[in-house]
Write a protein that holds these residues in place. Structure first.
Motif, PDB file in Angstrom:
ATOM      1  N   GLN A   1       0.841  -1.192   0.000  1.00 18.89           N
ATOM      2  CA  GLN A   1       0.000   0.000   0.000  1.00 18.89           C
ATOM      3  C   GLN A   1       0.869   1.231   0.000  1.00 18.89           C
ATOM      4  O   GLN A   1       0.971   1.935  -0.961  1.00 18.89           O
ATOM      5  CB  GLN A   1      -0.881  -0.013   1.244  1.00 18.89           C
ATOM      6  CG  GLN A   1      -1.856  -1.168   1.256  1.00 18.89           C
ATOM      7  CD  GLN A   1      -2.820  -1.101   0.107  1.00 18.89           C
ATOM      8  OE1 GLN A   1      -3.259  -0.047  -0.283  1.00 18.89           O
ATOM      9  NE2 GLN A   1      -3.106  -2.254  -0.472  1.00 18.89           N
TER      10      GLN A   1
ATOM     11  N   PHE B   1      -6.202   8.209   2.900  1.00 18.25           N
ATOM     12  CA  PHE B   1      -6.788   6.989   3.436  1.00 18.25           C
ATOM     13  C   PHE B   1      -8.267   7.193   3.707  1.00 18.25           C
ATOM     14  O   PHE B   1      -8.694   8.274   4.101  1.00 18.25           O
ATOM     15  CB  PHE B   1      -6.104   6.580   4.733  1.00 18.25           C
ATOM     16  CG  PHE B   1      -4.660   6.301   4.552  1.00 18.25           C
ATOM     17  CD1 PHE B   1      -3.713   7.016   5.247  1.00 18.25           C
ATOM     18  CD2 PHE B   1      -4.244   5.321   3.675  1.00 18.25           C
ATOM     19  CE1 PHE B   1      -2.386   6.755   5.081  1.00 18.25           C
ATOM     20  CE2 PHE B   1      -2.916   5.051   3.513  1.00 18.25           C
ATOM     21  CZ  PHE B   1      -1.981   5.774   4.216  1.00 18.25           C
ATOM     22  N   ARG B   2      -8.959   6.150   3.555  1.00 20.46           N
ATOM     23  CA  ARG B   2     -10.396   6.253   3.763  1.00 20.46           C
ATOM     24  C   ARG B   2     -10.717   6.535   5.204  1.00 20.46           C
ATOM     25  O   ARG B   2     -11.651   7.283   5.510  1.00 20.46           O
ATOM     26  CB  ARG B   2     -11.075   4.957   3.305  1.00 20.46           C
ATOM     27  CG  ARG B   2     -11.371   4.979   1.824  1.00 20.46           C
ATOM     28  CD  ARG B   2     -12.287   3.883   1.431  1.00 20.46           C
ATOM     29  NE  ARG B   2     -13.649   4.113   1.922  1.00 20.46           N
ATOM     30  CZ  ARG B   2     -14.684   3.374   1.562  1.00 20.46           C
ATOM     31  NH1 ARG B   2     -14.502   2.361   0.741  1.00 20.46           N
ATOM     32  NH2 ARG B   2     -15.876   3.608   2.041  1.00 20.46           N
ATOM     33  N   TRP B   3      -9.961   5.942   6.061  1.00 19.17           N
ATOM     34  CA  TRP B   3     -10.257   6.198   7.467  1.00 19.17           C
ATOM     35  C   TRP B   3      -9.971   7.653   7.815  1.00 19.17           C
ATOM     36  O   TRP B   3     -10.594   8.223   8.707  1.00 19.17           O
ATOM     37  CB  TRP B   3      -9.472   5.258   8.373  1.00 19.17           C
ATOM     38  CG  TRP B   3      -7.997   5.247   8.187  1.00 19.17           C
ATOM     39  CD1 TRP B   3      -7.268   4.365   7.472  1.00 19.17           C
ATOM     40  CD2 TRP B   3      -7.061   6.157   8.743  1.00 19.17           C
ATOM     41  NE1 TRP B   3      -5.947   4.653   7.550  1.00 19.17           N
ATOM     42  CE2 TRP B   3      -5.791   5.751   8.330  1.00 19.17           C
ATOM     43  CE3 TRP B   3      -7.177   7.287   9.573  1.00 19.17           C
ATOM     44  CZ2 TRP B   3      -4.642   6.432   8.701  1.00 19.17           C
ATOM     45  CZ3 TRP B   3      -6.029   7.956   9.944  1.00 19.17           C
ATOM     46  CH2 TRP B   3      -4.779   7.533   9.496  1.00 19.17           C
ATOM     47  N   SER B   4      -9.043   8.223   7.118  1.00 13.91           N
ATOM     48  CA  SER B   4      -8.756   9.626   7.361  1.00 13.91           C
ATOM     49  C   SER B   4      -9.958  10.498   6.991  1.00 13.91           C
ATOM     50  O   SER B   4     -10.346  11.411   7.739  1.00 13.91           O
ATOM     51  CB  SER B   4      -7.520  10.031   6.545  1.00 13.91           C
ATOM     52  OG  SER B   4      -7.407  11.415   6.485  1.00 13.91           O
TER      53      SER B   4
ATOM     54  N   MET C   1     -16.400  -0.523   4.296  1.00 15.91           N
ATOM     55  CA  MET C   1     -15.372  -1.098   3.433  1.00 15.91           C
ATOM     56  C   MET C   1     -15.522  -2.601   3.309  1.00 15.91           C
ATOM     57  O   MET C   1     -16.018  -3.261   4.211  1.00 15.91           O
ATOM     58  CB  MET C   1     -13.993  -0.824   4.018  1.00 15.91           C
ATOM     59  CG  MET C   1     -13.683   0.607   4.280  1.00 15.91           C
ATOM     60  SD  MET C   1     -12.035   0.706   4.965  1.00 15.91           S
ATOM     61  CE  MET C   1     -12.157   2.203   5.854  1.00 15.91           C
TER      62      MET C   1
ATOM     63  N   GLU D   1     -10.198  -4.212   1.660  1.00 13.16           N
ATOM     64  CA  GLU D   1      -9.933  -2.801   1.876  1.00 13.16           C
ATOM     65  C   GLU D   1      -9.781  -2.514   3.357  1.00 13.16           C
ATOM     66  O   GLU D   1      -8.942  -1.709   3.771  1.00 13.16           O
ATOM     67  CB  GLU D   1     -11.069  -1.968   1.288  1.00 13.16           C
ATOM     68  CG  GLU D   1     -10.687  -0.509   1.124  1.00 13.16           C
ATOM     69  CD  GLU D   1     -11.833   0.306   0.590  1.00 13.16           C
ATOM     70  OE1 GLU D   1     -12.881  -0.283   0.273  1.00 13.16           O
ATOM     71  OE2 GLU D   1     -11.686   1.527   0.519  1.00 13.16           O
TER      72      GLU D   1
ATOM     73  N   SER E   1      -6.301  -3.424   4.509  1.00 13.19           N
ATOM     74  CA  SER E   1      -5.250  -2.497   4.111  1.00 13.19           C
ATOM     75  C   SER E   1      -5.370  -1.178   4.861  1.00 13.19           C
ATOM     76  O   SER E   1      -4.372  -0.566   5.247  1.00 13.19           O
ATOM     77  CB  SER E   1      -5.286  -2.269   2.611  1.00 13.19           C
ATOM     78  OG  SER E   1      -6.543  -1.791   2.207  1.00 13.19           O
ATOM     79  N   GLU E   2      -6.604  -0.772   5.102  1.00 10.24           N
ATOM     80  CA  GLU E   2      -6.776   0.468   5.850  1.00 10.24           C
ATOM     81  C   GLU E   2      -6.311   0.298   7.288  1.00 10.24           C
ATOM     82  O   GLU E   2      -5.748   1.215   7.884  1.00 10.24           O
ATOM     83  CB  GLU E   2      -8.260   0.879   5.842  1.00 10.24           C
ATOM     84  CG  GLU E   2      -8.760   1.295   4.469  1.00 10.24           C
ATOM     85  CD  GLU E   2      -8.308   2.684   4.079  1.00 10.24           C
ATOM     86  OE1 GLU E   2      -8.258   3.557   4.958  1.00 10.24           O
ATOM     87  OE2 GLU E   2      -7.979   2.880   2.914  1.00 10.24           O
TER      88      GLU E   2
ATOM     89  N   SER F   1      -2.555   0.811   7.422  1.00  9.36           N
ATOM     90  CA  SER F   1      -2.104   2.203   7.427  1.00  9.36           C
ATOM     91  C   SER F   1      -2.518   2.900   8.714  1.00  9.36           C
ATOM     92  O   SER F   1      -1.782   3.732   9.252  1.00  9.36           O
ATOM     93  CB  SER F   1      -2.651   2.935   6.218  1.00  9.36           C
ATOM     94  OG  SER F   1      -4.064   2.926   6.220  1.00  9.36           O
ATOM     95  N   TYR F   2      -3.665   2.543   9.207  1.00  3.29           N
ATOM     96  CA  TYR F   2      -4.128   3.170  10.438  1.00  3.29           C
ATOM     97  C   TYR F   2      -3.211   2.813  11.599  1.00  3.29           C
ATOM     98  O   TYR F   2      -2.898   3.669  12.435  1.00  3.29           O
ATOM     99  CB  TYR F   2      -5.553   2.692  10.723  1.00  3.29           C
ATOM    100  CG  TYR F   2      -6.224   3.358  11.878  1.00  3.29           C
ATOM    101  CD1 TYR F   2      -6.660   2.637  12.967  1.00  3.29           C
ATOM    102  CD2 TYR F   2      -6.439   4.730  11.865  1.00  3.29           C
ATOM    103  CE1 TYR F   2      -7.299   3.247  14.018  1.00  3.29           C
ATOM    104  CE2 TYR F   2      -7.080   5.353  12.913  1.00  3.29           C
ATOM    105  CZ  TYR F   2      -7.505   4.605  13.991  1.00  3.29           C
ATOM    106  OH  TYR F   2      -8.125   5.214  15.030  1.00  3.29           O
TER     107      TYR F   2
END
Lengths: 547, 212
Positions: free
Chosen positions: A542, B73-76, B182, B186, B189-190, B193-194
């Motif tokens: 990623q 990021f989506r969570w962002s 999500m 996804e 992967s989130e 990053s989180y």
């Protein structure tokens, strides 16, 4: 013949003359280098031959004084060969003998090299060679010398500025024609695959193609394919690699240059890397895969690994080296043998293709499902690397549990620290606000301030805090980082640099700005070193894109 | 002047691209957070609830800094939405489901104990009781994960594991801002990053707070 006429003249002059004419011919003869090599075309030779060539050949031939008729015949052929050599400039093939010679060494260690009294190192030295000295050698020795395989090569190399010509690949024995054809094939190969790792190929080809020469001149493609297939099977013994090699070979057969370069690129890095990348599955086994599939594989190899479009239509080529994946470990034994290509041979570029493994359903649903599963397992592996203490744990449930715990603990820590920050914050000297630049107040709250500015503000904040409290904040930062980061020797220098702060400032003029920039630098380095460590595995597939 | 020139010439290099991304994040985070903190202190709200207000503001700033440092990021994005809606920070992070941390009982040692002590009921259980999880569902994501891990096995065991995995996934969704929308891949992967961003955030906050 004119060549013999040349020979009658002073050899030194010949050499000189030949040498001067050399530079232009390479350009003009480089074009036909790759082709017509097989074709012993005297006319062509004569057209393209330079004075050097003719001189050389005349030297070599020395027909009149040579008692050996066979040698004379050989020398004629050799002359022809030398003519070829002269015309070949672009190829860089290195034969086994040329590997000895490497870069203009004078290591003439091939068996046929033993006789030469000609000191060819002199030749290799410069173009305008004092070969005249060598011309004095008895002509009787020219016959073995004529058969010297390295001679023409060295000559060519010297003349053409040190470019390595593996054209004469060594053993020019009696079977000149055979060797010529071999040379030609290798030449053609080299001409075709100029991007390749040439020494490697030359070696392989020399080893492998002997047997094939008597089969006559094949197409370049065919020669390369067989040679590289033999090579690949010899080099990569493991099943996976073998199948992937054969996979590559067939692919290489399709697109000559492209396949070749990819083939060699594969050879260099044995296991394909990259977690996010998806390489062709070597499930083809040893059977030469279908050409259509190979056409798919070769364009697919360099493509990004994201699926596009519907699940049913797309397919993915899973990595062969997904060792940790349970699927691959489970199916490793099932990978050989039959394969089913799901997609049509000519897919659109966005699609990624899978191959159904042996013993598995080829239903598009199940394939898509398998694709998903593999993606998910891949991500789980990444998470495993990320979360500390997850390496020993196996099993999805336990790992997920660990991940959840870890995320929760991190969130709790953030909360705790922010509360702590609230208590610590008021202690900061309120004089700071007066000292800060006035623009700061505009950039408050959630609005992102301009990129360069905050760093200055940050640095000034640090510097101002530094003043009233002595070194407390500075030491805070230092210690905080020191405690948190797994350090390496870099940190000692960092600490030193941090501790060598200038003494508290009296005025707020240029000194503050200097300190601010100084802090900025250190902050940058601190941030980079302190927080950048240990995050190598953070995002492999990623990854952050540059913020 | 020389310093400035030197600073301009100097760059943050990294051989590891991920390390560079982390450094970028850290830099941004600090750059957002510190001015905000200074503003908070300079505001100096009066009266009661000063502490609470400050804490809330700081918490807000902490989260906001996180949001602003990571744009992709989506969570962002989800977290930003939540912040802008003015939600209670506890709701944002589902901390109400977990052991509440009160200010009075607040010190480092306790936190250390709290984090490490196995006796404290795991928040997972709290969350589970909240969630009313259905044990049996055919089409669940755990099925996929189960299929990854095992081929044969006891049917009952599998089902139970399946459910367990499914529960975990649901909890994960709750933890991650915006996790409910999500898909599984996804989500994972989130989460990755989180987690990294949280780690960096914790490091920064720790260094800011100081050694106590």
């Amino acid at each position: 013949m004119e060549k013999e006429g040349f020979f009658t003249t002073t050899p030194a002059l010949n050499w000189q003359a030949g040498e001067t004419r050399l530079p232009p011919p390479p350009e003009m003869t480089s074009v036909p280098a790759a082709d017509c090599f097989l074709n012993l075309n005297w006319d062509q030779t004569i057209e393209q031959s330079t004075h050097f060539d003719s001189a050389l050949s005349s030297l070599v031939s020395s027909p009149s004084s040579n008692p050996h008729t066979a040698a004379a015949n050989d020398s004629v052929v050799i002359r022809e060969l030398i003519g070829r050599l002269g015309s070949i400039c672009s190829s860089g093939e290195i034969s086994p003998t040329s590997r000895y010679h490497g870069a203009n060494t004078s290591c003439y260690s091939t068996p046929l090299n033993s006789p030469p009294k000609l000191n060819l190192s002199m030749m290799e030295g410069r173009g305008g060679l004092p070969v005249s000295g060598n011309m004095a050698m008895p002509t009787a020795q020219l016959s073995p010398f004529a058969a010297d395989p390295g001679f023409a090569e060295r000559a060519a190399r010297s003349c053409f500025g040190g470019r390595s010509y593996g054209g004469l690949t060594g053993q020019f024995g009696p079977s000149e024609t055979g060797k010529l054809s071999r040379v030609s094939s290798s030449q053609s190969l080299m001409g075709g695959g100029s991007q390749m790792d040439i020494s490697e190929n030359g070696k392989e080809i020399a080893m492998q193609e002997r047997a094939q020469l008597e089969m006559g001149m094949r197409s370049k493609l065919g020669g390369r394919m067989s040679g590289s297939s033999i090579l690949d099977n010899g080099e990569f013994g493991s099943g996976q690699e073998e199948s992937s090699a054969s996979d590559r070979i067939a692919a290489g057969g399709e697109a000559s240059l492209r396949g070749n370069s990819e083939n060699n690129a594969r050879k260099r890095k044995a296991p394909p890397k990259g977690k996010g990348k998806e390489a062709p599955l070597p499930s083809s086994g040893t059977n030469p895969p279908k050409m259509a599939e190979e056409e798919d594989s070769s364009p697919k190899r360099s493509k990004p690994a994201e699926t596009n479009g519907s699940d049913k239509d797309t397919a993915v080529k899973p990595k062969a080296e997904q060792n940790g994946s349970a699927i691959s470990s489970g199916d490793a034994g099932q990978k050989q043998g039959k394969e089913n290509n799901v997609k049509a041979p000519e897919p659109p570029k966005d699609y990624i293709h899978v191959r159904a493994r042996r013993g598995q359903a080829t239903d598009s649903h199940s394939l898509a499902e398998r694709v998903r599963r593999e993606k998910i397992s891949e991500r789980m592996k990444l998470l495993q690397d990320l979360v500390p203490g997850c390496n020993k744990v196996t099993g999805k449930a336990v790992m997920l549990d660990e991940i959840i715990n870890y995320v929760q603990s991190l969130q709790r820590q953030v909360e705790f620290l922010s509360m702590k920050l609230a208590t610590v914050n008021p202690r900061l000297d309120f004089n700071m606000e007066n000292l800060l630049p006035k623009d700061m107040h505009q950039a408050s709250g959630p609005m992102p301030p301009p990129p360069l500015y905050p760093l200055d503000a940050t640095s000034t904040a640090f510097s101002y805090a530094h003043q009233p409290q002595g070194t407390s904040l500075q030491s805070v930062v230092t210690n905080g980082l020191e405690n948190q980061c797994s350090l390496d020797p870099l940190d000692t220098s960092l600490h030193r640099s941090l501790s060598m702060q200038p003494p508290p400032l009296d005025g707020f003029g240029d000194a503050t700005s200097q300190l601010g920039t100084f802090w900025e630098d250190d902050l940058q380095s601190v941030v980079q070193m302190g927080f950048g460590q240990g995050q190598e595995n953070a995002f492999s597939s990623q990854g952050f894109h540059g913020n | 002047m020389e310093e400035q020139q030197r600073s301009k010439r100097r760059r943050v290099y990294s051989v590891e691209p991920n390390a560079l991304a982390c450094a970028n994040f850290s830099q941004k985070y600090i750059s957002y957070l510190l001015p905000a903190l200074l503003n908070v202190t300079s505001i100096g709200s009066s009266g009661r609830n000063k502490d609470n207000k400050i804490k809330k503001t700081i918490r807000f700033q902490v989260d906001m800094a996180l949001v602003l440092s990571t744009g992709e990021f989506r969570w962002s994005h989800a977290l930003r939405r939540k912040l802008e809606q003015g939600m209670d920070p506890r709701k944002i992070h589902n901390t109400a489901a977990f052991e509440p941390i009160t200010i009075s009982t607040f010190n480092v040692e306790m936190l250390g104990q709290f984090l490490a002590c196995p006796g404290i009921p795991r928040p997972v259980d709290h969350v589970k009781t909240q969630m009313n999880l259905k044990p049996n569902s055919k089409l669940n994501e755990a099925g996929r994960l189960r299929a990854i891990g095992r081929r044969q096995g006891d049917q009952r065991k599998e089902i139970r594991r399946e459910e367990e995995i499914d529960d975990h996934i649901k909890i994960l969704r709750m933890l991650l801002p915006g996790g409910n929308e999500m898909g599984l891949s996804e989500l994972l992967s989130e989460v990755e990053s989180y987690v990294v961003c949280l780690q960096l955030q914790v490091k920064i906050l720790r260094s800011l707070v100081g050694p106590h």
